[in-house]
Design an enzyme around this catalytic site. Structure first.
Site, PDB file in Angstrom:
ATOM      1  N   LEU A 533       1.172  -1.463  -0.111  1.00  0.00           N
ATOM      2  CA  LEU A 533      -0.759   0.189  -0.616  1.00  0.00           C
ATOM      3  C   LEU A 533       0.724   1.487  -0.005  1.00  0.00           C
ATOM      4  O   LEU A 533       0.482   2.048  -0.156  1.00  0.00           O
ATOM      5  CB  LEU A 533      -0.699  -0.362   1.489  1.00  0.00           C
ATOM      6  CG  LEU A 533      -1.442  -1.104   0.917  1.00  0.00           C
ATOM      7  CD1 LEU A 533      -3.007  -0.498   2.372  1.00  0.00           C
ATOM      8  CD2 LEU A 533      -2.975  -1.125  -0.233  1.00  0.00           C
ATOM      9  N   GLY A 534       2.195   0.998   0.111  1.00  0.00           N
ATOM     10  CA  GLY A 534       2.907   2.577   0.691  1.00  0.00           C
ATOM     11  C   GLY A 534       3.985   2.454   1.433  1.00  0.00           C
ATOM     12  O   GLY A 534       4.733   0.890   2.105  1.00  0.00           O
ATOM     13  N   GLN A 535       5.086   3.236   1.608  1.00  0.00           N
ATOM     14  CA  GLN A 535       6.172   2.514   1.835  1.00  0.00           C
ATOM     15  C   GLN A 535       6.397   4.189   2.857  1.00  0.00           C
ATOM     16  O   GLN A 535       6.299   5.093   2.242  1.00  0.00           O
ATOM     17  CB  GLN A 535       7.746   3.331   1.159  1.00  0.00           C
ATOM     18  CG  GLN A 535       9.226   2.976   1.523  1.00  0.00           C
ATOM     19  CD  GLN A 535       9.146   1.813   2.594  1.00  0.00           C
ATOM     20  OE1 GLN A 535       8.538   0.394   1.655  1.00  0.00           O
ATOM     21  NE2 GLN A 535       9.675   1.729   3.285  1.00  0.00           N
ATOM     22  N   GLY A 537       8.602   6.246   6.351  1.00  0.00           N
ATOM     23  CA  GLY A 537      10.523   6.371   7.108  1.00  0.00           C
ATOM     24  C   GLY A 537      10.116   5.012   8.264  1.00  0.00           C
ATOM     25  O   GLY A 537      11.236   4.671   8.564  1.00  0.00           O
ATOM     26  N   PRO A 540       7.093  -0.203   4.543  1.00  0.00           N
ATOM     27  CA  PRO A 540       6.371  -0.904   4.080  1.00  0.00           C
ATOM     28  C   PRO A 540       4.839  -1.005   4.449  1.00  0.00           C
ATOM     29  O   PRO A 540       5.215  -1.726   5.743  1.00  0.00           O
ATOM     30  CB  PRO A 540       6.914  -1.914   3.300  1.00  0.00           C
ATOM     31  CG  PRO A 540       8.100  -2.572   3.925  1.00  0.00           C
ATOM     32  CD  PRO A 540       8.495  -1.445   5.371  1.00  0.00           C
ATOM     33  N   VAL A 541       4.229  -0.824   4.133  1.00  0.00           N
ATOM     34  CA  VAL A 541       3.015  -1.429   4.664  1.00  0.00           C
ATOM     35  C   VAL A 541       2.226  -1.842   3.672  1.00  0.00           C
ATOM     36  O   VAL A 541       1.863  -1.726   2.581  1.00  0.00           O
ATOM     37  CB  VAL A 541       1.732   0.388   5.141  1.00  0.00           C
ATOM     38  CG1 VAL A 541       0.953   0.061   5.303  1.00  0.00           C
ATOM     39  CG2 VAL A 541       2.611   1.067   5.536  1.00  0.00           C
ATOM     40  N   LYS A 555       1.672  -3.360   9.059  1.00  0.00           N
ATOM     41  CA  LYS A 555       2.703  -2.613   8.999  1.00  0.00           C
ATOM     42  C   LYS A 555       4.408  -3.271   9.750  1.00  0.00           C
ATOM     43  O   LYS A 555       4.542  -3.419  10.482  1.00  0.00           O
ATOM     44  CB  LYS A 555       2.555  -1.062   9.377  1.00  0.00           C
ATOM     45  CG  LYS A 555       3.648  -0.242   9.796  1.00  0.00           C
ATOM     46  CD  LYS A 555       3.420   1.530   9.810  1.00  0.00           C
ATOM     47  CE  LYS A 555       3.211   1.724  11.378  1.00  0.00           C
ATOM     48  NZ  LYS A 555       2.491   3.278  11.648  1.00  0.00           N
ATOM     49  N   ASP A 652       3.191  14.306  15.398  1.00  0.00           N
ATOM     50  CA  ASP A 652       3.239  14.294  14.136  1.00  0.00           C
ATOM     51  C   ASP A 652       2.173  14.026  13.435  1.00  0.00           C
ATOM     52  O   ASP A 652       2.012  13.051  12.350  1.00  0.00           O
ATOM     53  CB  ASP A 652       4.304  12.766  13.762  1.00  0.00           C
ATOM     54  CG  ASP A 652       4.517  12.724  12.224  1.00  0.00           C
ATOM     55  OD1 ASP A 652       4.704  14.089  11.961  1.00  0.00           O
ATOM     56  OD2 ASP A 652       5.260  11.917  12.012  1.00  0.00           O
TER      57      ASP A 652
END
Length: 841
Positions: A533-535, A537, A540-541, A555, A652
């Site tokens: 799904l994404g990357q 810090g 990856p997810v 995650k 954050d």
């Protein structure tokens, strides 16, 4: 010529003229009734947008009786939302709905007897009844257009967008919803939904005159006794209270709602919030949902917990009133106090308890009991002291948005939630705490013994290895000193991991499922790229599919992540304690071999930035969605800062950390950098500044000081990004090098704030809401923390029309911000700043 005369003679025939007039009337769509145009049984009114119809109908086509009602036009089977003549059905074929000579809306039968009437003072010179697209049927003054009567003020069993329930103490009006008698009989049934005439107000379902379910008190934003309602709940209702007029009304808020969303009280009792999707009505929430939701299940001084068996238990210091019945599962008799309070003249323990006072036992996550009394106490008199000074006071609670609540009678209809709820303080005799004192002494004794044994073992080991220890090289000694210095520096940050763990262990741990690595490999197809799904810090997810059919977001800690391990521990320990409709939910974790993995609920629409900053998708975020997202994030932060069992600073908050579910409701995610505050602590300091450039408050980025107001600053940035559809790192008025914050302030200062609005929104917005949001955003991003509002004040500002204070112009902090990363790093030369780039799931 003869043919032309023949046509004219036909057209002038009286019968033909009447036929043509009837044909014209039947073929012309209308949404109103006038004195000259009644509604017969063969006709229907249709709202302008084709949403609703009004006419005569037979319930489920199973009865000879007919009723005048309103239903959805294009939904099958027919869903009726309002009925006029519930108590007097139509039994003949000549009945009609008309405007009477007195200007009232009337349902008359073939003999012109009135079966139902709006029964208001209406102008005899003319009125008109109109069906609107929201499902409201209103009788209007034909001259002024004012509403004389409307169906929204006289609900049947359904609460639509725009409806209201409540009461007027001066006129005696009681506006309620009443169930059908059965599935096929719309006459008034047994169950009634309304507001009780109390302060603070509460919503009830009554079965006849007996309470069946209770919402808990209204705290200016929601009912505190409702735990599991979806995130749309908080934005769906407003409670309008006018003390001078004696009115209290619960009304539906138009934001984030569809015309095909309704609340209905079933003829069997439950109150259900439903929405139309996939050709059926889906239940989003209902009450009562379990036996603990039913009013008074455990009787006086009993508390219910749905996850336990049996579900009822007596409060601490109380025993069953009827022990035999209690053992059989009949708990309605409740409990009685085991030991009298000292102030009630207890003599049996007088010698033991002389010089002592009653104490309070704290209970968390509670649905507070019924029959609370509000006490308007002048500061600094605490609620606890008032209760202690008044022997009739059995318990108290202090609720944000309400204040001090006390109880003087039986404590009825209490429930312990698995999350949420309120802190409740029960008054007990001091002897009830003897067991706790014994337990404390036992713990101290065991701890002392443990320390002595540990110390003896330490001395023995030290003696055996003394010679070897003396051979430590100078180089190693220097290295140890450096590590110790780093540890001391790290400990200056508020509640590092070991302290956080210690803090959390003071409360009951929330058991999180532990997943084995093999099940995660199966769920993600061995971390297939197709499921990525994404990357971020952190790492990856991936999208995962569990055996029970549930989709999750997985995650995975990257081995190259410098702060991943700390983030992992922080999120597992922290987010497991936090449960709120606007926070992402953690389902479990895996810590096996070298793998550290977090398993979250799957967010179908991923993160907000995927929509907000995408040239093609941004138009999908209409203003109603954006406003709902703003309000949802604000409510989530109020929970973190004030309402949770911990006081949490997120540190954050940014667009990519706002996830969107399948209904575009927002959920705050990524708590790896979050910290908790204890007690009344307001400020903390860190030498390791972490977060994302652009969202950091000035005091945090430049000095390392952070507080709740640091999150408020980040929220203000986020709010302005949502309104404008522009990134904080983008420059405006390039010759002046203004960032988004300075640009927004300049437009507001020049009364041109609407120019900040995202052009993709076209005309689908409320200008007053847009201006208010920009104004609130500017208040949040003020340079000095003390000038910024709290998040609870922000929620109030966003939902009301009160006058707002003037924001101060942002000065040095953000005006030099660039999108170039190296340039940004040169600006923040104080401390170590990392930029978090975690992707949404």
């Amino acid at each position: 010529m003869g043919g032309k005369n023949r046509i004219c003679s036909i057209l002038h025939s009286p019968m033909s003229l009447l036929f043509n007039l009837l044909l014209l009337q039947c073929c012309t769509a209308t949404n109103n009734i006038t004195l000259d145009r009644p509604l017969s049984q063969e006709q229907v009114l249709t709202s302008p947008g084709q949403n609703f119809e009004l006419g005569f109908f037979r319930p489920n086509n199973s009865s000879a009786n007919q009723y005048v009602g309103i239903w959805y036009k294009n939904i099958t089977p027919r869903t009726v939302v309002w009925i006029a003549n519930r108590e007097k059905p139509v039994t003949d074929s000549l009945a009609s709905l008309t405007i009477g000579s007195d200007g009232n809306l009337k349902l008359v039968d073939g003999l012109h007897d009135t079966l139902w009437s709006s029964n208001v003072s209406a102008p005899s010179y003319g009125s008109v009844a109109v069906l609107s697209d929201d499902g409201n049927f209103a009788l209007k003054d034909n001259i002024s257009g004012d509403n004389l009567w409307q169906s929204f003020e006289h609900p049947s069993d359904t609460f639509l967008l725009g409806s209201s329930i409540g009461f007027n103490t001066k006129t005696g009006e009681r506006r309620v919803m009443t169930s059908w008698k059965s599935d096929t009989d719309p006459s008034p049934g047994s169950f009634v939904v309304g507001l009780a005439q109390r302060s603070p107000p509460q919503a009830f379902i009554w079965k006849g005159s007996v309470p069946y379910w209770r919402s808990g008190e209204w705290d200016k934003t929601n009912f505190i006794g409702i735990q599991q309602l979806d995130s749309s709940y908080s934005s769906m209702f407003d409670l309008i209270e006018d003390i001078e007029q004696g009115t209290v009304y619960l009304i539906s808020n138009p934001h984030n709602q569809s015309d095909f969303e309704k609340m209905i009280v079933s003829w069997m009792g439950p109150l259900k919030l439903t929405f139309w999707e996939d050709q059926r009505w889906n239940v989003e929430w209902e009450a009562p949902k379990n036996p603990c939701d039913v009013y008074g299940t455990c009787g006086p001084f009993g508390v219910c917990k749905a996850s336990e068996s049996p579900i009822c238990r007596c409060l601490k210091g109380f025993v069953p009133k009827l022990d035999g019945e209690w053992r059989k599962g009949n708990w309605t008799g409740g409990c009685v106090r085991r030991t009298e309070l000292l102030c009630e003249g207890n003599t049996s323990n007088e010698a033991t308890d002389r010089g002592k006072a009653d104490k309070f036992w704290k209970m968390d996550r509670m649905k507070l009991p019924d029959f609370s009394q509000y006490k308007n106490l002048d500061y600094p008199i605490p609620c606890q002291q008032w209760c202690l000074d008044n022997c009739s006071c059995k318990a108290y609670a202090t609720i944000e948005g309400i204040g001090c609540l006390v109880w003087t009678g039986n404590l009825t209809d209490m429930q312990e939630f698995s999350f949420g709820g309120e802190a409740f303080f029960l008054r007990l005799a001091p002897s009830e705490f003897a067991h706790e004192r014994l337990r404390e002494k036992l713990i101290i004794s065991l701890t002392t013994i443990s320390c002595i044994i540990t110390l003896a073992l330490g001395i023995l080991i030290y003696g055996l290895h003394r010679k070897r220890s003396q051979k430590i090289s100078e180089e190693t000694k220097i290295s140890e000193d450096l590590e110790l210095a780093a540890e001391i520096e790290s400990s200056s940050e508020i509640l590092p991991s070991y302290m956080l763990r210690s803090h959390l262990e003071l409360e009951d741990t929330l058991e999180l499922p532990i997943f084995d690595l093999n099940s995660i490999l199966i769920a993600t197809d061995n971390f297939s790229l197709d499921n990525k799904l994404g990357q971020g810090g952190f790492g990856p997810v991936y999208k995962g599919y569990l055996p029970d059919g549930k989709y999750v977001a997985v995650k995975r800690l990257s081995s190259t992540s410098g702060q991943g391990k700390e983030e992992f521990k922080n999120e597992v320990m922290l987010i497991s304690k936090l449960q709120h409709r606007n926070l992402v939910r953690l389902f479990g974790y895996c810590s096996e071999k070298e793998e550290r993995i977090l398993i979250y609920e799957y967010m179908a629409n991923k993160s907000l930035d995927k929509f907000l900053f995408d040239p093609t998708k941004r138009a999908e975020l209409c203003w109603a969605m954006r406003f709902n997202i703003i309000q949802g994030v604000a409510r989530g932060l109020v929970y973190l800062h004030r309402d949770s069992c911990l006081r949490v600073i997120h540190r954050d908050l940014k667009v990519s950390n706002i996830l969107l579910d399948d209904k575009m409701n927002p959920k705050i995610s990524d708590f790896g950098l979050a910290r908790i505050f204890e007690g009344t602590q307001y400020l903390a300091n860190t030498h390791r500044v972490v977060g994302t450039l652009g969202y950091m408050s000035p005091e945090y980025a430049l000095t390392g000081m952070f507080s709740e107001k640091s999150d408020v600053f980040s929220f203000g940035v986020l709010l302005l990004e949502i309104v404008s559809g522009r990134k904080i790192s983008t420059s405006y008025f390039k010759d002046q090098h203004l960032c988004l914050l300075s640009y927004a302030w300049q437009l507001w200062h020049e009364s041109k704030e609407m120019e900040l609005l995202d052009e993709a929104l076209a005309d689908s917005f409320s200008s007053s809401e847009v201006k208010r949001c920009i104004h609130v955003g500017l208040l949040c991003i003020q340079d000095y923390a003390e000038h910024r509002p709290s998040m609870s004040t922000v929620v109030s500002m966003l939902s009301s029309e009160t006058e707002l204070p003037q924001p101060k112009q942002p000065i040095l902090f953000q005006s030099a911000l660039k999108s170039d990363r190296s340039e940004s790093n040169s600006i923040w030369s104080t401390g170590q700043i990392t930029e978090s780039v975690l992707e949404g799931r």
